[in-house]
Write a protein that holds these residues in place. Structure first.
Motif: not given
Length: 65
Positions: A38-43
């Motif tokens: 999820t963090h990766t998608k946001h980044i």
């Protein structure tokens, strides 16, 4: 950029610039692999990129790393 990166997203981004795999980054940050994703998608969305390498390069261009 879609918005500023959160402190946690910046932590993830810094670890992208290492030799660690996704599961290893998740363990390092004491989060689940799904949370890391999820963090990766946001980044990726905020930096308008599609890979960890591109995220690191874009972050360097913008002075985030």
């Amino acid at each position: 950029m879609a918005g500023p990166l959160s402190d946690r997203e910046l932590q993830v981004l810094r670890l992208f610039d290492s030799e660690l795999t996704g599961p290893e980054i998740a363990r390092e940050l004491f989060v689940s692999y799904n949370t890391l994703r999820t963090h990766t998608k946001h980044i990726f969305t905020k930096l308008d990129v599609t890979s960890r390498r591109a995220a690191v390069l874009r972050a360097r261009e913008r002075g985030l790393l």
